[in-house]
Scaffold this active site. Structure first.
Site, PDB file in Angstrom:
ATOM      1  N   CYS A  40     -54.347 -21.097 -42.458  1.00 22.05           N
ATOM      2  CA  CYS A  40     -54.194 -19.768 -43.035  1.00 22.05           C
ATOM      3  C   CYS A  40     -52.827 -19.260 -42.603  1.00 22.05           C
ATOM      4  O   CYS A  40     -51.836 -19.960 -42.796  1.00 22.05           O
ATOM      5  CB  CYS A  40     -55.327 -18.839 -42.614  1.00 22.05           C
ATOM      6  SG  CYS A  40     -55.614 -18.762 -40.842  1.00 22.05           S
ATOM      7  N   SER A  41     -52.731 -18.105 -42.020  1.00 18.71           N
ATOM      8  CA  SER A  41     -51.430 -17.626 -41.541  1.00 18.71           C
ATOM      9  C   SER A  41     -51.127 -18.187 -40.156  1.00 18.71           C
ATOM     10  O   SER A  41     -50.206 -18.978 -39.981  1.00 18.71           O
ATOM     11  CB  SER A  41     -51.393 -16.090 -41.522  1.00 18.71           C
ATOM     12  OG  SER A  41     -51.541 -15.576 -42.836  1.00 18.71           O
ATOM     13  N   ASN A  79     -46.313 -13.648 -47.397  1.00 15.64           N
ATOM     14  CA  ASN A  79     -45.931 -14.076 -46.048  1.00 15.64           C
ATOM     15  C   ASN A  79     -44.582 -14.779 -46.045  1.00 15.64           C
ATOM     16  O   ASN A  79     -43.942 -14.885 -44.997  1.00 15.64           O
ATOM     17  CB  ASN A  79     -46.995 -15.013 -45.465  1.00 15.64           C
ATOM     18  CG  ASN A  79     -48.186 -14.255 -44.927  1.00 15.64           C
ATOM     19  OD1 ASN A  79     -48.050 -13.141 -44.443  1.00 15.64           O
ATOM     20  ND2 ASN A  79     -49.366 -14.853 -45.039  1.00 15.64           N
ATOM     21  N   GLY A  80     -44.175 -15.253 -47.226  1.00 20.94           N
ATOM     22  CA  GLY A  80     -42.862 -15.878 -47.303  1.00 20.94           C
ATOM     23  C   GLY A  80     -41.752 -14.907 -46.980  1.00 20.94           C
ATOM     24  O   GLY A  80     -40.690 -15.298 -46.476  1.00 20.94           O
ATOM     25  N   ALA A  81     -41.982 -13.633 -47.262  1.00 20.73           N
ATOM     26  CA  ALA A  81     -40.967 -12.634 -46.955  1.00 20.73           C
ATOM     27  C   ALA A  81     -40.761 -12.476 -45.454  1.00 20.73           C
ATOM     28  O   ALA A  81     -39.715 -11.996 -45.005  1.00 20.73           O
ATOM     29  CB  ALA A  81     -41.370 -11.294 -47.577  1.00 20.73           C
ATOM     30  N   MET A  82     -41.777 -12.864 -44.667  1.00 18.27           N
ATOM     31  CA  MET A  82     -41.656 -12.781 -43.210  1.00 18.27           C
ATOM     32  C   MET A  82     -41.380 -14.150 -42.599  1.00 18.27           C
ATOM     33  O   MET A  82     -41.551 -14.347 -41.402  1.00 18.27           O
ATOM     34  CB  MET A  82     -42.943 -12.195 -42.633  1.00 18.27           C
ATOM     35  CG  MET A  82     -43.204 -10.760 -43.083  1.00 18.27           C
ATOM     36  SD  MET A  82     -44.744 -10.078 -42.421  1.00 18.27           S
ATOM     37  CE  MET A  82     -45.942 -11.015 -43.361  1.00 18.27           C
ATOM     38  N   ASP A 133     -58.080 -17.862 -37.303  1.00 14.93           N
ATOM     39  CA  ASP A 133     -59.184 -17.037 -37.796  1.00 14.93           C
ATOM     40  C   ASP A 133     -59.912 -17.728 -38.939  1.00 14.93           C
ATOM     41  O   ASP A 133     -60.942 -18.373 -38.739  1.00 14.93           O
ATOM     42  CB  ASP A 133     -58.665 -15.668 -38.237  1.00 14.93           C
ATOM     43  CG  ASP A 133     -58.245 -14.805 -37.054  1.00 14.93           C
ATOM     44  OD1 ASP A 133     -59.016 -14.716 -36.097  1.00 14.93           O
ATOM     45  OD2 ASP A 133     -57.141 -14.250 -37.095  1.00 14.93           O
ATOM     46  N   ARG A 134     -59.395 -17.604 -40.141  1.00 17.27           N
ATOM     47  CA  ARG A 134     -60.021 -18.254 -41.285  1.00 17.27           C
ATOM     48  C   ARG A 134     -59.997 -19.774 -41.166  1.00 17.27           C
ATOM     49  O   ARG A 134     -60.940 -20.461 -41.606  1.00 17.27           O
ATOM     50  CB  ARG A 134     -59.303 -17.811 -42.569  1.00 17.27           C
ATOM     51  CG  ARG A 134     -59.581 -16.393 -42.980  1.00 17.27           C
ATOM     52  CD  ARG A 134     -58.605 -15.870 -44.018  1.00 17.27           C
ATOM     53  NE  ARG A 134     -57.294 -15.570 -43.439  1.00 17.27           N
ATOM     54  CZ  ARG A 134     -56.323 -14.928 -44.069  1.00 17.27           C
ATOM     55  NH1 ARG A 134     -56.529 -14.514 -45.317  1.00 17.27           N
ATOM     56  NH2 ARG A 134     -55.173 -14.697 -43.485  1.00 17.27           N
ATOM     57  N   ILE A 161     -58.362 -10.407 -41.681  1.00 14.23           N
ATOM     58  CA  ILE A 161     -59.258  -9.815 -40.679  1.00 14.23           C
ATOM     59  C   ILE A 161     -59.506  -8.332 -40.953  1.00 14.23           C
ATOM     60  O   ILE A 161     -60.582  -7.817 -40.638  1.00 14.23           O
ATOM     61  CB  ILE A 161     -58.686 -10.001 -39.266  1.00 14.23           C
ATOM     62  CG1 ILE A 161     -57.333  -9.298 -39.124  1.00 14.23           C
ATOM     63  CG2 ILE A 161     -58.566 -11.476 -38.933  1.00 14.23           C
ATOM     64  CD1 ILE A 161     -56.791  -9.297 -37.707  1.00 14.23           C
TER      65      ILE A 161
END
Length: 848
Positions: free
Chosen positions: A441-442, A330-333, A446-447, A356
């Site tokens: 989480c992101s 996710n660091g790339a985004m 959700d989580r 998910i």
């Protein structure tokens, strides 16, 4: 080999409606009942008593067979559900009745039946409609060939299951009805007040409108920074933040978190001051070198001083729900995870819970496994348990082991265990170490919602009650923006329908050996053109985790597993407005609170119908047994299938395996009935006691009246005797009669005719006796003159014979005058109580 199915005759059409009567021998044979186009029949929808309020029939199909259970009947498509009515009983078949919002997808299929080798006719085909539900069911309807009924049903499902606007949902059509939905903002503030120790305060809409809800305690305060949702559109209007952090710093910190979801307090320990906080991932970038002073200050403020008298600060754990590699990816985004060197006294922990998409695929595999090996398989020919055969999975050990391994390959129980283990770890850090934990989480919806709400459930016994469970769901799922429209697959406020990913279970029919031998399934069309892939059973998985805790701690929860199933069904059906849209802001914009019914009010109404004996109540609940945190050891975190939910469609008889709770509930019902009978008997006995007291009181009154009458009679007798003595003392003769009259005869000489006087005694207001015409006392008085008296007998009576005469001619008779013999009337007026004691002694009376 499975035993052959018994053939039975079913009636598809009622002969009374003027249509043809078709007889068949079960679901598969029923498909060959006719080769002609059926006569269109219209049902009077007004007489369908099973329809809900504002529910209307859109389309209907006759002679439809529910393949799972060999049941023929009528299939209705309404604006709320797909409804299957048994042809024989005219009752609703639960397996074939599913809300439209609960349908994940549906497909038209054709089954090609290969002819026997000696037959020369061409291969026949059977037309089926497969329905896959979000509640673990896979059902198949069979339609008669050469009819258009399947096409009609399929087209109506295509229109009704994918409404263009959110306002086209049944929840808006039905309206609030009797299940009105109070504004959940008020309930959120009341929960905030409880967490801050201000439970004596009660929130109101006026408080929200004037902004007077910003209360605080020594450590935390309620902020209205997001009251207009300008800072974060997916957060609630009110947030709990550290007291020493200003609103300006909060706004600055929001720029460093994904979707502006800053670290905020979800729960705080009332004794130690430890908190459980939540947020989204930090925007540290690919090199993990981006920082924010405001964000670091806000996170550091969560580590308040320990209450140990030493002034030391508590430790902070940053729990990242993702696998470490996913966080790095996710660091790339622009996302990523925190560095412990940048956050004071912190430790980063990765839980490794999948996203998910992995949960969606795992759920589909679990559903496929249960359908394949269940007793009510959607394939009418391949279920090994369908007809009670003793074999299973082929009848040998290796095939049984392979089948069970398929369950493990689904990964669902592994994912459930990961969520349980992560939540237990968080709860242990807060309860045992008095540490604060920040979870993300992101995106943090959700989580993060799963972990935070489940940890809250373990930490706080209040959340294990009905009211507390409602507050928990509304706080950590609804208010903090879990995207229910996306995850459930319903249209959002923008009008786009988040369609569902095509599941692998569609092609699962060919996996069965009996399916391969009997024919092949060819999907013709599908509505699974879902491009966004946002559907995922995240909330369902969380409720599954709650059921696992309920299994481990049966005395700790006020609600039962039955309540969880019904609650989950209501969420998936979208019958009520509570779980529509993706955030609090969207629900407010749609007017959900005023336009739709309330799920909580509906469930409360169900419970009120039977009281504590309702199936929603946990019979084993003991609030004193687990009045603290639940901290399950690692060995206890071994989840199993949730029979009441996972097996209720595929294996309905096995879903109630272990009837202990049902038996206990029956015993509780019987005990309750006995208690009611006992209370009724007590009430009756009390009524009898009151009646007896009343009768005793009346008896006492009668005795008192009788006693008074006796006293009056005795007194009258004494008065009569006194009168008799007084008259006799005058030389008169007294005769008592019972005629009720009094005759007084006074004779001046023996030869004169007696003169009669009618007289009856009476008591005057001053206590003396007078004369009335009628009385109970009747006397006859005859005054006879003495031979030695003078020619004036009346004077002798008054002056000579009367013992009460004074020397000066007065009368000592109390309050009485002398006898008026001249008017032939003798008046006796005296105090007879005193007269009874009268003495001839002159000294008895006071001289005047």
């Amino acid at each position: 080999m499975a035993a052959p199915r018994p053939r039975r005759s079913v009636s598809v059409r009622d002969p009374s409606d003027g249509c043809e009567r078709l007889d068949g021998a079960g679901s598969w044979d029923a498909l060959e009942w006719t080769k002609i186009e059926p006569v269109t029949r219209s049902v009077s929808h007004a007489n369908l008593e099973f329809l809900l309020e504002a529910e209307r029939v859109v389309e209907e199909g006759h002679g439809v067979v529910l393949v799972n259970i060999d049941e023929a009947g009528t299939l209705f498509v309404t604006n709320f559900r797909l409804l299957f009515l048994s042809e024989g009983t005219r009752n609703i078949v639960p397996l074939g009745t599913i809300p439209l919002a609960t349908i994940e997808k549906f497909n038209k299929m054709v089954v090609k039946i290969q002819s026997a080798p000696r037959q020369t006719d061409k291969t026949s085909s059977r037309r089926l409609l497969q329905i896959i539900g979000k509640d673990m069911r896979v059902i198949v309807f069979g339609f008669r060939p050469r009819t258009k009924q399947r096409r009609v049903i399929f087209d109506s499902l295509s229109r009704c299951t994918k409404p263009a606007r959110i306002w086209d949902l049944y929840a808006f059509t039905c309206g609030p009805s009797k299940f009105s939905n109070p504004n959940p903002k008020v309930r959120l503030l009341n929960e905030y007040f409880r967490l801050l120790g201000k439970g004596f305060r009660h929130a109101s809409m006026n408080m929200i409108e004037d902004g007077s809800f910003t209360l605080s305690n020594d450590l935390w305060r309620i902020s209205d920074t997001n009251s207009n949702y300008t800072m974060c559109q997916s957060y609630p209007f009110a947030l709990i933040i550290p007291k020493n952090i200003s609103d300006e710093e909060v706004i600055q910190a929001s720029t460093f978190r994904a979707r502006s979801r800053i670290p905020v307090v979800s729960w705080c320990h009332p004794g130690t001051g430890a908190v459980l906080a939540r947020s989204s991932q930090p925007l540290v970038g690919l090199m993990m070198n981006m920082r924010s002073n405001a964000d670091e200050k806000l996170v550091a403020a969560l580590c308040t001083q320990l209450v140990d008298g030493k002034g030391s600060r508590r430790k902070l754990y940053i729990a990242d729900a993702r696998p470490r590699k996913n966080a790095l990816a996710n660091g790339a985004m622009g996302g990523g995870s925190e560095s412990s060197s940048n956050y004071f006294q912190s430790e980063i922990v990765f839980f490794g819970i999948d996203n998910i998409h992995a949960m969606r695929e795992s759920f589909a595999r679990l559903r496929e496994y249960l359908d394949t090996h269940g007793a009510a398989s959607s394939d009418g020919m391949s279920s090994f348990l369908r007809h009670g055969d003793w074999t299973w999975g082929g009848g040998n050990l290796s095939s049984m082991s392979a089948s069970v391994s398929t369950l493990g390959d689904s990964g669902w129980l592994i994912h459930v265990q990961s969520v349980l283990a992560g939540s237990a770890w968080i709860a242990a850090r807060v309860a045992l170490e008095s540490a604060s934990v920040l979870v993300h989480c992101s995106d943090g919806w959700d989580r993060t919602s799963q972990l935070v709400s489940l940890a809250n459930l373990m930490l706080d016994p209040y959340y294990r009650t009905f009211t507390g469970f409602q507050a928990l769901v509304e706080k950590d799922w609804l208010a903090f923006g879990h995207p229910f429209s996306d995850r459930v697959g319903m249209p959002s406020i923008s009008g786009t329908s988040f369609e569902l990913t095509r599941q692998s279970s569609t092609g699962s029919f060919s996996s069965s050996p009996m399916r391969q031998s009997s024919g092949s399934f060819t999907p013709q069309a599908s509505n699974s053109s879902h491009a966004q892939n946002n559907y995922s059973p995240i909330f369902l998985q969380w409720v599954d985790c709650v059921s696992q805790l309920l299994r481990m701690y049966p005395f700790a929860f006020e609600f039962s597993s039955t309540f969880l199933v019904e609650f989950l069904d209501c969420v998936l059906s979208c019958r009520f407005g509570n779980f529509l849209c993706n955030s609090e802001k969207e629900r407010q914009q749609c007017g959900v609170y005023d336009a739709c019914g309330c799920l909580w009010a509906y469930l409360a109404d169900l419970r009120s119908s039977e009281g504590s004996s309702h199936a929603h109540y946990n019979l084993f609940y003991d609030p004193l047994k687990h009045n603290g945190p639940l901290l399950p050891p690692a060995a206890a975190l071994a989840p199993t299938l949730w029979p009441l939910f996972h097996l209720r469609w595929a294996c309905p008889s096995e879903s109630q395996a272990g009837e202990l709770e049902a038996e206990c509930r029956n015993m509780a019902v019987k005990f309750s009935e006995l208690q009611k009978a006992k209370e009724a008997a007590k009430k009756k006995a009390k009524d009898y006691s009151v009646a007896m007291e009343t009768l005793n009181a009346e008896l006492r009154n009668e005795k008192q009246v009788s006693k008074s009458a006796m006293i009056l009679a005795n007194r009258a007798s004494k008065e009569s005797a006194a009168i008799k003595r007084a008259v006799q003392s005058l030389g008169c003769r007294v005769n008592f009669t019972s005629s009720g009259d009094c005759t007084v005869d006074v004779e001046s000489n023996p030869t004169e005719t007696p003169q009669n006087f009618m007289c009856s005694s009476r008591r005057e207001s001053d206590g003396t006796m007078g004369c009335d015409e009628k009385t109970d006392l009747s006397v006859s008085i005859t005054v006879v003159a003495d031979n030695v008296v003078s020619s004036s007998p009346f004077g002798r009576v008054c002056e000579t014979l009367c013992p009460l005469r004074t020397r000066d001619g007065g009368c000592r008779w109390p309050d009485a005058g002398c006898a008026q013999l001249s008017s032939q009337f003798v008046g006796l007026k005296a105090n007879f109580d005193a007269f009874d004691q009268l003495s001839i002694d002159d000294d008895y009376f006071q001289s005047e």
